[in-house]
Structures are given as C-alpha cells and as structure tokens.
Design an enzyme around this catalytic site. Structure first.
Site: not given
Ligand code: GLU
Length: 471
Positions: A239-240
């Site tokens: 997700k980063r």
C-alpha cells in the site's frame, strides 16, 4: 493432455489487490487460451480472518475485470468431510500419523532451533508412537526423509528440493480443519486441476504438495510460479507504493480493459507490444513468455494506458460510465442520449486520464452556478476587462446562433476594437464560463453550454467584478 483446468483460490481475508488480480488473470487467460476451464475457490479455513465481505468484494472485482469463472465458487469450509476422508485414508495407509506434542513444547523447540541458527523442523517425536486420533492431536504427513523432489516449474525450469529440508508437516488440526497445505492438494486433486499458476511465494510449498499427491497415488498438476510484483523503488509491492485494491481503481475511474491490459504486462510480454485487446491476450498468452524476474508496478504507465482506453471508448458508453462520477460531484447530467451531454464528453475525452478526472473536467457544464477558482478570478475577472466583457455580452445576445466560425469572428473583431489580443478576452471568458483557466476549447464549450447559459454566466462575472471593486 486432458482439458486444461486452472483455479484462482484466494483467501477471503482482504480485498483483491494487484498481485492477486494478476494471478487470476494469468490463470483465466491460460484456461481460455487452451479452451479450458477457470475455477474459483475460496480458501476460507482461517475462520477468524475470513469474512463474507471479502468474498463479495473479490467476486465483484473479478466480475468488474470480466474474469468470469466457469466453475465454483467453492468454499473449503463446506468441504470438511472431503478432507476428513482423505486424512483417514492417509492415516490408514500409514502415510500420516497423529501427534500429541503440546504446542507450547513445539514452540519452545522452534525458538531454540532459531537461537542456535538451525532451521526449525518437527523432530519426529510422535512419528513411531503409533497414536490414533484423540483430543488435541494433529495429523502429520510422514514426509520421506531421504531423496529429493524436483518441481518442474513451467516458468523457472526444474527446482530441486532436498527432503532433509522438509519436515512432517501438519495436515489436520485438532478441530478437524485442514491446513492450507492439505486442503489445497485435496482440492486440486478432486477438482481435476491441471495447472497451478501462482505467486512464487508459494514455491517452497510445492514439493510438499507434490509429495502429498504422490502419497495419494495421484499425478500432481503442472506448476508455474510467477515472480512477484515490486514497487517502483524495488521493494515488495505494498500500500505504501500507492497500490490500491482493484475496486479502489474502479472507484478512481479506471476502465477494466485498461486494468487488464496493465496487469497482463506485469511480468508477461509479447515482443514490444503494449496494447492488447482481450481476444489478443487470449490468443497470445503463454507461460513461456512470463518473465523470470520480478515486475515493477508503475502507476504512471497504468494512468497512460487508462487515458488510451478512454480515448478509444465509445462516447455514449463513456457518458454512461462518467455519470456516477458526476453525480458524486453533486451534479445531475442530462440523459445520456442528449447531444449536449455527448458533446460535453467528447470535449474532455482527449484529455482525461480517469473517469474521475473526466467528471471534474466537465462538471462546470452542469452546475447551476460556476464557482471561480480564487486565483483565476483575481487574475482575469478585473475591472480593466469589464468594458470588453460587457460589449461581448451585448454582441452575443444579438448573435442568432453559436457556430464556431461566427463566434471566432465576433471575438476577433471585438479584440481588435479594444486593442487586445484574442487571449486577453478569451481567458476572462473562460473563467466566467468554467471557473478555471484550463478547459476544452472556448468556442466548443460555448456551443455546448448554449446561448442562454453563456449569457447568464457572463452577466454574473460582470456582477462579480463590480462587487469586488466596490467591496
Ligand atoms: N489461498 C492461497 C493464497 O491466497 C492460494 C495459494 C495457491 O494458489 O495454492 O495465497
């Protein structure tokens, strides 16, 4: 070869992400390419973390991508009897045994092994005890202790695993729920799966699964392990990196065909071709062209592909697709057949990269009143331009129709009379009509807005200039 059958077996413990969607696509394409069957199965034995919500959202994401399954969905929790009967068979044939080692003790041994720099491995305490089933007991597979198992991977070639590296892994937990390792083999066997295409994080499970197939007297399917997806910085995609769930891409206004096209190129290539129709993908997809090295996620490339598919899309279809995005922005566009609506879509089609962007770009057509961007209004709606705008309003009123040619002549004449460049009038008018400094062509939007709205917005801009002057 028997009819090809592939499967996509997500655990419903989260939404469908890029990696899972790519795995599903590769399995689907492989099945379609070979005229085979694509099956969906939910590996929901982790009852704590499995949720109906995720079952629904994974199905919704697959349907949005148009990766329809031919069989299933199956649920492992509805097949516990099947696993139990195969467990009995392995036990009765002496290929599996019950183990009563307390979990705390196993844990202690595991930690000790790690502390001593050894690979943790079950030590076989119960292997020869001849225990039967009983409370708290797990069923373990009697793994061969010598020799090797070779995984003939369709992407990587042969990968050799030494049996010394494996241990007597658990098949059934005390509560009668199978482990992933066992359930997956029983399912792949009983469902007649011919090809397992999955992420290479599962490669180390494959020798265990092959050994189980052999213990059951069955031929294992063929395996293909796809290299993982990395973020733009070269670390494992998360997700980063701004990677979203598949449905979040839908909600951001990506088109399913753009998403599919992007996903198919994540680790698979066909010369330097970038754009593939669905039929082309099916025709050309082949495991031998899957790369052996990891793919990198590139959000800009996805955006560029989406822009391409927006430009390609039929305008009426686009109008239908953009409607909910406009509604989310608080405006109600006219019916899809309305030529004004279709023209409005056409006007932003070459520039919008997502449906969301498209809605933002065309919202001004449908608002009852334009809101000005502060900077744009300050710069362009000034007292100096008011006389020219006033005159323009008057002449537009007298113009019988808003054709591009007559509008252009009117603007040019007016600019000349006021000793201004065309853009010096065009920008304030643009701000008056759209609230912004960037928009589709001015005459195009005047035509789409229509005379009445154009005049109304120009008069409002003049009022605004007056008020700003007095206030
Ligand atoms: N449920 C497993 C997962 O989501 C499936 C692995 C497999 O394809 O065997 O990773």
């Amino acid at each position: 070869m028997s009819k090809v059958k592939t499967r996509f077996p997500p655990s419903p413990t989260g939404h469908l992400h890029l990696g899972g969607a790519r795995t599903a696509l590769f399995n689907w394409l492989f099945a379609k390419h070979h005229g085979g069957v694509f099956l969906l199965r939910f590996e929901d034995t982790d009852r704590e973390r499995s949720k109906q919500e995720y079952v629904d959202s994974i199905k919704e994401a697959l349907e949005w991508l148009e990766l329809f399954w031919d069989e299933g969905p199956y649920f492992q929790t509805q097949r516990l009897e099947v696993y139990a009967s195969y467990a009995r068979k392995l036990f009765e044939e002496g290929k599996a045994y019950y183990c009563e080692c307390p979990p705390e003790l196993l844990d202690k041994k595991r930690k000790q092994a790690l502390a001593e720099g050894r690979k943790p491995k079950y030590d076989g305490t119960c292997r020869e005890k001849g225990l039967g089933p009983g409370p708290g007991r797990v069923l373990r597979f009697k793994c061969p202790q010598v020799g090797t198992t070779v995984v003939e991977d369709l992407i990587r070639g042969p990968v050799v695993f030494d049996h010394q590296e494996l241990d007597d892994f658990v098949l059934m937990r005390p509560d009668g729920v199978p482990t992933y390792q066992f359930a997956v083999v029983i399912d792949d066997l009983t469902m007649g799966i011919t090809h397992v295409i999955r992420g290479d994080d599962h490669l180390s499970n494959t020798p265990k699964q092959i050994l189980l197939f052999e213990a059951l007297g069955a031929t294992p399917p063929k395996y293909a392990h796809v290299p993982m997806i990395l973020g733009p910085d070269g670390t494992r995609l998360s997700k980063r990196h701004g990677a979203l769930s598949i449905l979040a891409y839908r909600d951001e206004g990506y088109l399913p065909q753009a998403m599919r096209n992007y996903l198919v190129r994540l680790g698979w290539s066909y010369g330097d071709q970038e754009i593939f129709t669905l039929d082309e993908m099916i025709e050309k997809f082949d495991l031998s062209r899957v790369s052996k090295s990891p793919a990198r996620f590139d959000p800009d490339k996805l955006l560029a592909l989406n822009a391409h598919y927006i430009r390609q899309e039929d305008t009426t279809r686009l109008a239908e697709m953009v409607r909910p995005f406009l509604e989310k922005l608080g405006v109600t566009p006219p019916p899809t057949e309305d030529p004004k609506f279709l023209k409005a879509v056409e006007s932003v089609k070459p520039r919008a990269r997502t449906l969301k962007e498209m809605a933002e770009m065309m919202r001004f057509y449908f608002v009852p009143e334009v809101e000005y961007e502060e900077k744009a209004a300050r710069k362009f709606l000034t007292p100096e331009i008011a006389p020219a705008l006033k005159e323009l309003t008057k002449r537009l009123e007298a113009l019988p129709s808003f054709e591009e040619d007559s509008l252009e002549k009117l603007f040019r004449d007016l600019a000349a009379e006021f000793q201004l460049k065309l853009k010096h009038i065009a920008q304030p008018v643009r701000v008056a009509l759209t609230g912004r400094t960037v928009s589709p062509g001015l005459f195009e939007i005047m035509d789409i807005l229509g005379k009445e709205t154009v005049l109304k917005r120009l008069r409002k801009a003049l009022e605004y200039i007056e008020e700003a002057q007095n206030g």
